[in-house]
Design a protein around this motif. Structure first.
Motif, short mmCIF file in Angstrom:
data_model
loop_
_atom_site.label_atom_id
_atom_site.label_comp_id
_atom_site.label_asym_id
_atom_site.label_seq_id
_atom_site.Cartn_x
_atom_site.Cartn_y
_atom_site.Cartn_z
N GLY A 278 0.79 -1.23 0.00
CA GLY A 278 0.00 0.00 0.00
C GLY A 278 0.81 1.27 0.00
N ALA A 279 2.15 1.15 0.07
CA ALA A 279 3.00 2.34 0.14
C ALA A 279 3.22 2.95 -1.24
CB ALA A 279 4.35 1.99 0.78
N LYS A 280 3.47 4.23 -1.23
CA LYS A 280 3.78 4.96 -2.46
C LYS A 280 5.29 5.02 -2.62
CE LYS A 280 1.09 8.40 -3.44
NZ LYS A 280 0.44 9.73 -3.46
N LEU A 281 5.79 4.75 -3.82
CA LEU A 281 7.23 4.74 -4.04
C LEU A 281 7.76 6.18 -4.08
CD1 LEU A 281 6.31 1.87 -4.96
CD2 LEU A 281 8.19 1.94 -6.60
N PRO A 282 8.82 6.48 -3.31
CA PRO A 282 9.29 7.86 -3.24
C PRO A 282 10.15 8.30 -4.41
CG PRO A 282 10.59 6.48 -1.78
CD PRO A 282 9.51 5.61 -2.35
N VAL A 283 10.92 7.37 -5.00
CA VAL A 283 11.83 7.70 -6.11
C VAL A 283 11.85 6.53 -7.10
CG1 VAL A 283 13.30 9.23 -4.73
CG2 VAL A 283 13.82 6.78 -4.83
N ASP A 284 12.61 6.69 -8.18
CA ASP A 284 12.79 5.61 -9.14
C ASP A 284 13.88 4.66 -8.64
OD1 ASP A 284 11.12 7.23 -10.57
OD2 ASP A 284 12.63 7.87 -12.03
N GLY A 285 13.84 3.41 -9.11
CA GLY A 285 14.89 2.49 -8.72
C GLY A 285 14.75 1.13 -9.37
N ILE A 286 15.58 0.18 -8.90
CA ILE A 286 15.60 -1.18 -9.43
C ILE A 286 15.42 -2.14 -8.24
CG2 ILE A 286 16.97 -2.94 -10.62
CD1 ILE A 286 18.39 -0.64 -12.07
N ILE A 287 14.45 -3.06 -8.36
CA ILE A 287 14.17 -3.99 -7.27
C ILE A 287 15.37 -4.92 -7.05
CG2 ILE A 287 12.71 -5.93 -6.54
CD1 ILE A 287 10.38 -4.64 -7.96
N ILE A 288 15.78 -5.07 -5.81
CA ILE A 288 16.89 -5.96 -5.48
C ILE A 288 16.44 -7.18 -4.67
CG2 ILE A 288 18.70 -4.23 -5.63
CD1 ILE A 288 18.54 -3.77 -2.67
N GLU A 289 15.24 -7.10 -4.10
CA GLU A 289 14.72 -8.25 -3.35
C GLU A 289 13.20 -8.14 -3.25
OE1 GLU A 289 15.10 -10.40 1.05
OE2 GLU A 289 16.42 -8.73 0.52
N GLY A 290 12.51 -9.28 -3.47
CA GLY A 290 11.05 -9.31 -3.36
C GLY A 290 10.36 -9.14 -4.70
N PHE A 291 9.05 -9.19 -4.65
CA PHE A 291 8.24 -9.00 -5.86
C PHE A 291 6.90 -8.40 -5.46
CE2 PHE A 291 7.43 -13.22 -4.22
CZ PHE A 291 6.05 -13.33 -4.26
N VAL A 314 11.30 0.39 -11.22
CA VAL A 314 10.07 0.92 -10.63
C VAL A 314 10.11 2.45 -10.68
CG1 VAL A 314 9.55 -1.05 -9.15
CG2 VAL A 314 11.12 0.71 -8.34
N ILE A 315 8.92 3.05 -10.65
CA ILE A 315 8.80 4.49 -10.85
C ILE A 315 8.28 5.17 -9.59
CG2 ILE A 315 7.77 6.28 -12.31
CD1 ILE A 315 7.20 4.09 -14.39
N GLY A 316 8.90 6.26 -9.19
CA GLY A 316 8.45 7.04 -8.06
C GLY A 316 7.05 7.60 -8.29
N GLY A 317 6.22 7.57 -7.23
CA GLY A 317 4.86 8.07 -7.35
C GLY A 317 3.84 6.97 -7.58
N THR A 318 4.31 5.76 -7.98
CA THR A 318 3.39 4.64 -8.18
C THR A 318 3.10 3.97 -6.83
OG1 THR A 318 5.27 3.19 -8.69
CG2 THR A 318 4.17 4.27 -10.53
N ILE A 319 2.10 3.08 -6.82
CA ILE A 319 1.64 2.52 -5.54
C ILE A 319 1.83 1.00 -5.51
CG2 ILE A 319 -0.36 2.21 -4.03
CD1 ILE A 319 -1.50 4.81 -5.21
#
Length: 761
Positions: A278-291, A314-319
């Motif tokens: 349910g959290a909103k992503l704060p910045v852009d990045g690349i997943i290193i663990e989990g799905f 992943v893109i910042g601002g997405t949920i």
């Protein structure tokens, strides 16, 4: 080196204000271009120096009643996200407060204006309709009460209009406030003189009719119009506000082995960020663990949540819709996708469409021309009118005509016609994942009659996939053939090997152990499975004559042979596959009357096969990247208006040559700078949606300009008394005030209709 800066402007009321500011700023040393946008109340300035002090800009415009302030968001990447958001909030709060101040004035002035208006209509009715009784109060008392109220209205509530007169006398720069100020002050001074000096009225032999009521009602209605216009204009900027609100306020990061919560603007590149359900992503990045499954609709327009795993961007601002994961921050501050989108939309909304140049040129000379017409009207009524009606009646009509022209000829509607539609249109596009770089691209797209698509990555997915698995020997099944091929290719690094492995994984095929793996240069690969030599290679010359091989190669597919112990077991065909939405997208363009062309460097057979699958009209194949721009130019030389859709990088020359370049983009790989329009997620359905949006926006602009022009063309002669010689009809200045208020509100309201436009139709 030319630098561009955006600044907020205070004190603008109409198109002539924008014209004055543009003219004065253009004279400032170092400024090469100044584009003033009335609807956004901003100015975009191109200048040669590294910095341009705000003081220098204010020196150029402050004497005319305007103020300029630097826009937020020019700080370092780490702080710009916070500053841009807080700055936008501050500006919005300032506008809200200004709107509340306007509302308070309207709430005070409008009831009085309406009461006076009713009494005025009653008085007029009693003069011409026998059944209407006279006013229940003596005219002398009514004039005194009206004069007291008018004094308050003119010098207190109407103070900005009087300032417009002062500005005009000092600098020769006239605005809408100048028109309203001269009109209402003239009516007030005339009325006050004949009320306070009865002997003057007797000397001039004019009736005891005064214009105090007209002054009160006109100022009241103009205030109402300005308030409604300002309130409507705030609605046009909702797209930017929605985008800014997408930004996460805080982030949980891993620092020194501990989870800490920090403001999102404090996230640094390389930080490990923890995301919970349910959290909103704060910045852009690349997943290193989990799905997880992430809702990216607010950024890309894609309604279905996207599945993400380790290694995905992943893109910042997405949920985050489900699951927990950690990612490494790659883009922060002003470098995030969302920040770049916000910046692009802001710049586009502040840009000007070529069609606006017509309105700008007219606005620049409009007010002086209106003043001349008003003065000429006054003189004609006094001179010519006196010969037929007598001086007293002619003077009354002269004042009414002049006041009516000055009030009705407000250039607000003209100034708002284009920018309000552009702002709403570009905001609507952003909601659909259509990023429009500037208003010029939006206008040009409306006239496009030909859409040219690159093939790879645009019509197709851009990556090869297994399309056919065909056994050629007895006892071999598609699954066993694919198992042998995938087991060998598991050691290969060739792009086709990855496609074969993906197909085996999709079919849940278990790989076998191999040994003695070798890469055969220019031919394929080999290995040993269960003691038997296996080779995966290109078809031999004799094998190319096989009917199945001929068919597959005619479709532009790559064919590999699988050989075991020198016996051909079968073949596997691979091809770049058509995007699932491609056929529907081409059909949508056809419904809009557009010709669709494929422009590709691939061989003609592959190109024709792909084009046939999706219904493309014409194929231009085997073209080198350096030749693509020349092909676009050739189409333009035939009189075509061309939009080119490509990946925005290797198609850059062709995108630049096209009338409108459309860059396909996915996720964080957004080629914002490569074309006039960028489509998020690479969805080519949005090409047709973009064209629908551009056509709808241009239709609204044309409607707005038509009514703005017609309104003045009809309204000014009516206010001047053009109908009086024929039918004895004279437009009361009060109705001029109502018409003026209605014109601006109607233009903004017409533009807001774009918000409800369905782009799929």
């Amino acid at each position: 080196m030319t630098t561009t800066g955006t600044y907020s402007v205070k004190g603008m009321h109409c198109a002539s204000c924008a014209a004055i500011i543009t003219k004065k700023l253009s004279k400032v040393e170092g400024i090469t271009r100044a584009d003033v946008n009335l609807a956004t109340e901003k100015v975009t300035i191109a200048f040669d120096h590294e910095t341009l002090p705000v003081e220098a800009l204010n020196d150029a415009v402050s004497r005319y009643g305007y103020a300029i302030a630097a826009e937020p968001g020019t700080a370092s990447a780490g702080e710009s996200q916070k500053i841009a958001a807080s700055g936008a909030i501050r500006l919005k709060e300032e506008k809200k407060q200004a709107l509340l101040d306007q509302k308070a004035k309207v709430q005070f002035a409008l009831p009085i204006a309406l009461l006076v208006f009713i009494l005025m209509m009653w008085d007029i009715g009693s003069r011409f309709i026998e059944s209407v009784p006279n006013l229940p109060i003596p005219m002398e008392l009514f004039n005194i009460i009206s004069m007291v109220l008018a004094t308050w209205f003119v010098f207190r509530i109407g103070a900005p209009f009087l300032h417009g007169i002062v500005m005009f006398l000092q600098s020769g720069a006239a605005s809408m406030d100048t028109l309203i100020g001269i009109g209402t002050l003239t009516a007030y001074v005339y009325s006050a003189l004949i009320t306070l000096i009865p002997s003057l009225r007797e000397l001039l032999r004019v009736p005891d009719y005064t214009y105090f009521d007209v002054t009160i009602v006109v100022i009241g209605f103009v205030l109402l119009g300005k308030y409604l216009e300002a309130r409507s204009r705030m609605k046009t900027g909702e797209a930017i506000e929605k985008l800014i609100n997408l930004q996460a306020k805080t982030a949980i990061v891993l620092r020194e082995g501990k989870e800490i919560e920090i403001p999102s603007e404090a996230v640094r590149k390389g930080d490990t960020v923890i995301i919970k359900p349910g959290a909103k992503l704060p910045v852009d990045g690349i997943i290193i663990e989990g799905f997880s499954a992430i809702d990216e609709s607010m950024v890309t327009g894609e309604s279905i949540p996207a599945d993400k795993k380790s290694g995905d961007e992943v893109i910042g601002g997405t949920i985050n819709k489900q699951g927990s994961f950690t990612f490494r921050a790659s883009n922060v501050g002003s470098d995030t996708v969302l920040a770049r989108i916000i910046r692009m939309v802001e710049e586009a909304q502040g840009s000007k469409a070529p069609i606006q140049e017509i309105a700008d040129k007219i606005a620049g000379i409009f007010v002086p021309v209106v003043l001349i017409i008003a003065a000429a009207t006054f003189l004609i009524w006094i001179t010519v009118g006196s010969s037929y009606l007598g001086f007293s009646v002619a003077l009354s009509y002269a004042i009414s005509g002049m006041v009516g022209i000055l009030v009705i000829a407000c250039p607000c509607a003209l100034g708002l016609a284009t920018p309000t539609a552009i702002i709403v249109g570009i905001g609507k596009g952003a909601e659909y994942g259509i990023l429009i770089r500037n208003a010029e691209s939006l206008e040009k797209l409306s006239s496009v009659d030909t859409v040219v698509f690159d093939k790879t990555g645009t019509i197709t997915t851009g990556s090869p996939k297994v399309t056919d698995v065909t056994p050629l020997s007895e006892g071999t099944t598609p699954e066993s053939l694919l198992q042998i091929a995938a087991s060998v290719e598991n050691r290969s690094e060739h792009p086709l090997a990855e496609a074969i492995l993906d197909e085996a994984k999709r079919r849940s095929i278990t790989l076998r152990d191999i040994s003695e793996f070798k890469a055969l240069e220019g031919m394929g690969v080999s290995a040993t499975i269960a003691g038997l030599p296996v080779t995966i290679r290109k078809p031999l010359e004799a094998e190319r004559e096989l009917a199945e091989v001929k068919r597959l190669q005619a479709e532009g597919k790559t064919v590999v042979m699988i050989e075991e112990n020198r016996i051909a077991l079968g073949l596997i065909a691979l091809s770049d596959t058509v995007k699932t939405e491609a056929k529907a997208a081409v059909a949508a363009l056809h419904r809009r009357g557009l010709k669709v062309i494929m422009l590709t460097g691939d061989n003609r057979a592959a190109a024709n096969y792909m084009a046939g699958q999706v219904g493309i009209d014409e194929v231009i194949a085997e073209v080198l990247p350096t030749e693509k721009a020349a092909k676009i130019k050739a189409l333009q030389s035939e009189g075509r208006k061309v939009a080119m859709a490509g990946d925005g990088i290797n198609d850059a020359p062709a995108l630049a040559q096209a009338d409108v370049g459309i860059a396909m983009a996915t996720g964080t790989d957004i080629a914002i700078e490569s074309a006039g329009i960028t489509l998020l997620k690479g969805d080519i359905n949005k090409v047709a949606q973009s064209i629908t949006l551009s056509r709808a926006t241009m239709n609204v602009i044309r409607q707005n300009l038509f009514w703005a022009f017609i309104y003045n063309i009809i309204g000014i002669p009516l206010a001047a008394g053009a109908l009086y010689p024929f039918w004895g009809i004279f437009l009361n200045p009060v109705f001029s005030g109502l018409a003026m208020a209605g014109s601006s509100v109607s233009v903004v309201s017409n533009s807001l209709r774009l918000k409800a436009k369905k782009l799929d139709r």
